[in-house]
Design an enzyme around this catalytic site. Structure first.
Site, PDB file in Angstrom:
ATOM      1  CE  LYS A 252      43.242  36.949  40.932  1.00 37.87           C
ATOM      2  NZ  LYS A 252      44.438  36.430  40.230  1.00 37.87           N
ATOM      3  CE  LYS A 282      42.086  32.638  35.318  1.00 43.47           C
ATOM      4  NZ  LYS A 282      43.326  33.466  35.375  1.00 43.47           N
ATOM      5  CD  GLU A 298      41.388  31.503  51.023  1.00 46.86           C
ATOM      6  OE1 GLU A 298      42.621  31.448  51.219  1.00 46.86           O
ATOM      7  OE2 GLU A 298      40.783  30.704  50.277  1.00 46.86           O
ATOM      8  CE  LYS A 313      43.336  41.252  40.404  1.00 47.78           C
ATOM      9  NZ  LYS A 313      44.381  40.501  39.691  1.00 47.78           N
ATOM     10  CB  SER A 339      42.063  45.961  34.223  1.00 41.05           C
ATOM     11  OG  SER A 339      41.326  44.736  34.328  1.00 41.05           O
TER      12      SER A 339
END
Length: 389
Positions: A252, A282, A298, A313, A339
């Site tokens: 992500k 973030k 990961e 993502k 989105s």
């Protein structure tokens, strides 16, 4: 013996007899049909000025395998069906649907009203998987996000309602604290701005178990804390939910494409205050968009810790990362057409710059071609309808 000779002579006479009129007519008819066969096809006209050249001596002409739709369909390497789609849905505790300005055509759905209507529509075209994102009322948000594991929270009530009405619906969840945090981060924020890892994981485990208790089929940690997949797997197993799956947000990225989502849930990081630092982004836990190999690290961690599905993502800008995971794991791979990707397609189509149907289906097919087994997309229902046309 005389009888046998007589029969044989009779047979010879029949064989020597002239053809009947019907037999001759049949022969004439066949000859007539053959004479009516169409002539060989003429070559198509070419524009005046087209040069006359000798055919190139080519050992291979790939275009021969693309010359008509039947041949192209037979050689198609990538397929896509509604079973590959997961529909993300935003819910709120009221009755009326609330349009999301940054995402035309997407609403915050009333959890007992609009949600049921939208799920029924999706199922009618073959989309039977959803992921639920609850809009938490501001007065329930805290620094530690304890509403995330409230058994009577909006998410948990929604899961129970959906399972009561659609027992075979596959429900995916969001495991993270940002929808429940007054700070807008996926984890607990210390006063110096550090996002606490292990303390956050403790609450994520409680959240995942509460979702499983409410009927979730697959919990999906999107927080990007270290070690959370293994901890959640242990917590689920200890609570008796050995059949509940984990779809990890493995790669992500700290992306600019999440803006409309954060408007939908009012979950963006908040400004800090005197004596308290709230990071404006973030980047200390989500991946750097510049990094490729890090995704493989990961992935290896998540697979070793018990993930059942690994996600990338966003999707469109990270097709190379989807392929990286696909080539390095036997686990299913999912990708989230987020989105911002949705809103860009909508805006371009509204401005007449793109054919929406063709552009959307091409974008989804490219995600499949890159290696995604599942695609989270706000276009899931509409794409399924287009695919039936």
């Amino acid at each position: 013996r005389k009888s046998s000779i007589s029969s044989l002579n009779g047979l010879k006479q029949k064989l020597r007899a002239p053809r009947s009129i019907n037999q001759r007519a049949n022969t004439v008819t066949v000859t007539s049909q053959e004479s009516e066969a169409p002539p060989p096809l003429a070559k198509a006209r070419v524009p005046d000025g087209t040069p006359k050249v000798s055919p190139l001596i080519l050992p291979s002409r790939p275009r021969r395998n693309r010359k008509n739709q039947t041949i192209r369909s037979g050689f198609s390497e990538t397929t896509m069906s509604p079973a590959n789609f997961i529909l993300p849905l935003f819910v709120h505790g009221g009755e009326e649907d609330i349009p999301i300005d940054a995402m035309p055509g997407v609403d915050r759905l009333g959890w007992k009203t609009g949600l049921i209507r939208v799920v029924e529509e999706a199922r009618s075209v073959g989309v039977n998987s959803v992921v639920i994102f609850p809009k938490t009322p501001e007065h329930l948000k805290t620094e530690c996000g304890e509403e995330a594991f409230n058994p009577e929270g909006l998410a948990q009530r929604t899961f129970r309602l959906l399972k009561s009405k659609f027992p075979d619906l596959v429900i995916y969840t969001d495991v993270a604290l940002d929808p429940y945090s007054c700070d807008g981060h996926d984890g607990i924020v210390a006063d110096d701005g550090e996002i606490l890892n292990d303390e956050t994981v403790h609450y994520l485990c409680k959240q995942a178990v509460s979702q499983a208790e409410a009927g979730a089929d697959c919990v999906c940690p999107s927080d990007m804390m270290d070690g959370r997949v293994g901890a959640i797997r242990s917590a689920l197993d200890a609570a008796g939910f050995t059949n509940v799956s984990i779809m990890s947000y493995t790669a992500k990225y700290a992306s600019a494409f999440y803006g409309p989502f954060r408007e939908a849930l009012a979950s963006a990081p908040r400004p800090g205050s005197e004596g308290r630092v709230i990071p404006p982004n973030k980047k200390t836990y989500q991946q750097d968009p510049a990094n490729y190999r890090e995704a493989l690290r990961e992935a290896r961690c998540d697979e070793a810790e018990g993930a059942d599905i690994m996600m990338v993502k966003p999707a469109g800008a990270y097709l190379d990362v989807i392929r990286l995971l696909r080539d390095n794991t036997t686990l299913p791979v999912s990708a989230y057409q987020v989105s911002g990707e949705y809103s860009m397609l909508k805006a371009a189509a509204a401005a007449g710059m793109l054919d929406e149907k063709d552009a959307v289906l091409e974008s989804l097919l490219s995600i499949r071609r890159a290696g995604a087994d599942l695609i989270l997309t706000y276009y899931a229902t509409q794409a399924a309808k287009w695919m039936q046309e």
